[in-house]
Motif scaffolding. Sequence first.
Motif, PDB file in Angstrom:
ATOM      1  N   UNK A 139       0.836  -1.198   0.000  1.00 26.48           N
ATOM      2  CA  UNK A 139       0.000   0.000   0.000  1.00 26.48           C
ATOM      3  C   UNK A 139       0.869   1.246   0.000  1.00 26.48           C
ATOM      4  N   UNK A 140       0.402   2.287  -0.692  1.00 19.61           N
ATOM      5  CA  UNK A 140       1.096   3.564  -0.768  1.00 19.61           C
ATOM      6  C   UNK A 140       0.124   4.638  -0.275  1.00 19.61           C
ATOM      7  N   UNK A 141       0.564   5.427   0.685  1.00 18.77           N
ATOM      8  CA  UNK A 141      -0.293   6.479   1.234  1.00 18.77           C
ATOM      9  C   UNK A 141       0.154   7.817   0.673  1.00 18.77           C
ATOM     10  N   UNK A 142      -0.741   8.480  -0.041  1.00 19.22           N
ATOM     11  CA  UNK A 142      -0.430   9.743  -0.713  1.00 19.22           C
ATOM     12  C   UNK A 142      -1.370  10.837  -0.236  1.00 19.22           C
ATOM     13  N   UNK A 143      -0.919  12.053  -0.387  1.00 15.35           N
ATOM     14  CA  UNK A 143      -1.765  13.214  -0.116  1.00 15.35           C
ATOM     15  C   UNK A 143      -2.163  13.786  -1.469  1.00 15.35           C
ATOM     16  N   UNK A 144      -3.379  13.508  -1.882  1.00 14.24           N
ATOM     17  CA  UNK A 144      -3.837  13.866  -3.217  1.00 14.24           C
ATOM     18  C   UNK A 144      -4.964  14.880  -3.148  1.00 14.24           C
ATOM     19  N   UNK A 145      -5.049  15.682  -4.201  1.00 15.72           N
ATOM     20  CA  UNK A 145      -6.209  16.548  -4.357  1.00 15.72           C
ATOM     21  C   UNK A 145      -7.368  15.686  -4.853  1.00 15.72           C
ATOM     22  N   UNK A 146      -8.579  16.199  -4.725  1.00  9.93           N
ATOM     23  CA  UNK A 146      -9.738  15.419  -5.183  1.00  9.93           C
ATOM     24  C   UNK A 146      -9.670  15.202  -6.686  1.00  9.93           C
ATOM     25  N   UNK A 147      -9.108  16.145  -7.413  1.00 14.50           N
ATOM     26  CA  UNK A 147      -8.919  15.945  -8.852  1.00 14.50           C
ATOM     27  C   UNK A 147      -7.878  14.855  -9.093  1.00 14.50           C
ATOM     28  N   UNK A 148      -6.847  14.766  -8.256  1.00 14.19           N
ATOM     29  CA  UNK A 148      -5.843  13.708  -8.386  1.00 14.19           C
ATOM     30  C   UNK A 148      -6.452  12.335  -8.136  1.00 14.19           C
ATOM     31  N   UNK A 149      -7.392  12.234  -7.177  1.00 16.63           N
ATOM     32  CA  UNK A 149      -8.071  10.961  -6.907  1.00 16.63           C
ATOM     33  C   UNK A 149      -8.900  10.540  -8.121  1.00 16.63           C
ATOM     34  N   UNK A 150      -9.594  11.500  -8.735  1.00 19.06           N
ATOM     35  CA  UNK A 150     -10.383  11.206  -9.945  1.00 19.06           C
ATOM     36  C   UNK A 150      -9.475  10.757 -11.086  1.00 19.06           C
ATOM     37  N   UNK A 151      -8.284  11.384 -11.177  1.00 19.11           N
ATOM     38  CA  UNK A 151      -7.335  11.021 -12.235  1.00 19.11           C
ATOM     39  C   UNK A 151      -6.837   9.594 -12.043  1.00 19.11           C
ATOM     40  N   UNK A 152      -6.540   9.205 -10.808  1.00 15.79           N
ATOM     41  CA  UNK A 152      -6.092   7.840 -10.520  1.00 15.79           C
ATOM     42  C   UNK A 152      -7.188   6.846 -10.912  1.00 15.79           C
ATOM     43  N   UNK A 153      -8.427   7.138 -10.553  1.00 16.33           N
ATOM     44  CA  UNK A 153      -9.542   6.247 -10.907  1.00 16.33           C
ATOM     45  C   UNK A 153      -9.731   6.164 -12.415  1.00 16.33           C
ATOM     46  N   UNK A 154      -9.573   7.264 -13.112  1.00 16.00           N
ATOM     47  CA  UNK A 154      -9.753   7.294 -14.567  1.00 16.00           C
ATOM     48  C   UNK A 154      -8.668   6.492 -15.280  1.00 16.00           C
ATOM     49  N   UNK A 155      -7.409   6.606 -14.797  1.00 25.91           N
ATOM     50  CA  UNK A 155      -6.297   5.924 -15.458  1.00 25.91           C
ATOM     51  C   UNK A 155      -6.204   4.452 -15.063  1.00 25.91           C
ATOM     52  N   UNK A 156      -6.988   4.013 -14.110  1.00 22.89           N
ATOM     53  CA  UNK A 156      -7.045   2.601 -13.787  1.00 22.89           C
ATOM     54  C   UNK A 156      -6.125   2.149 -12.673  1.00 22.89           C
ATOM     55  N   UNK A 157      -5.561   3.046 -11.890  1.00 22.91           N
ATOM     56  CA  UNK A 157      -4.718   2.636 -10.766  1.00 22.91           C
ATOM     57  C   UNK A 157      -3.602   3.622 -10.520  1.00 22.91           C
ATOM     58  N   UNK A 158      -2.999   3.497  -9.364  1.00 20.34           N
ATOM     59  CA  UNK A 158      -1.942   4.433  -8.965  1.00 20.34           C
ATOM     60  C   UNK A 158      -0.667   4.225  -9.774  1.00 20.34           C
ATOM     61  N   UNK A 159      -0.407   2.997 -10.220  1.00 23.31           N
ATOM     62  CA  UNK A 159       0.816   2.736 -10.993  1.00 23.31           C
ATOM     63  C   UNK A 159       0.784   3.453 -12.332  1.00 23.31           C
ATOM     64  N   UNK A 160      -0.361   3.390 -13.029  1.00 22.58           N
ATOM     65  CA  UNK A 160      -0.487   4.062 -14.326  1.00 22.58           C
ATOM     66  C   UNK A 160      -0.413   5.580 -14.162  1.00 22.58           C
ATOM     67  N   UNK A 161      -1.054   6.101 -13.098  1.00 22.22           N
ATOM     68  CA  UNK A 161      -1.030   7.552 -12.866  1.00 22.22           C
ATOM     69  C   UNK A 161       0.382   8.023 -12.512  1.00 22.22           C
ATOM     70  N   UNK A 162       1.088   7.245 -11.696  1.00 16.89           N
ATOM     71  CA  UNK A 162       2.451   7.613 -11.313  1.00 16.89           C
ATOM     72  C   UNK A 162       3.387   7.577 -12.508  1.00 16.89           C
TER      73      UNK A 162
END
Length: 172
Positions: A139-162
């Motif tokens: 698990x990775x704990x990040x401090x994200x904006x709400x737009x960043x959370x939506x971006x992670x969900x849209x791209x299919x996961x934290x690995x793709x977004x990173x």
Amino acid sequence: GRRTAGGPSRCVGASSDASTNITINNIAIIDSDSNNNITENKHNQAVTMNKFLSLVVALLAICQATAFMGTPIRSAAPAFAPKQNGAASMEMRARVCDLLGKKPNRQARVVTFSHRRIKKVQAVNLQWKRFYSDSLDRNVRLRLSTKGIKTVNKLGGIDAAAKKFEVDLSKF
């Protein structure tokens, strides 16, 4: 004592033969022998003061030079630092999204009914969010904006977004 025209005289200090001080109407008359003694005393005081000041400067220079030559108080950080709890473990971080890099808007203004402009800060809506990283297998704990959370969900996961935003997840 000596006497000059212009008023009464009084003898201030009567000493041996050649050196005599006389005050006439608040005017000091000093013999040449006592004048030489005074200048010689002042010269001796000046020489003594110069020697003292040079000694103080030399001591300060030695103290300053030797201050950094001793053994350091802490030579290196310990290999194992115990995890601290409570206020000692707090780390001050900037209010920035770890993924997108969104920062507070400090140029915002509020315009009142009377058309006064008041500066204000528009803060980013930051949330602590935990994601599972397949590449790190944890698990990775990040401090994200709400737009960043939506971006992670849209791209299919934290690995793709990173990968897209070039963020190193191993630091989190």
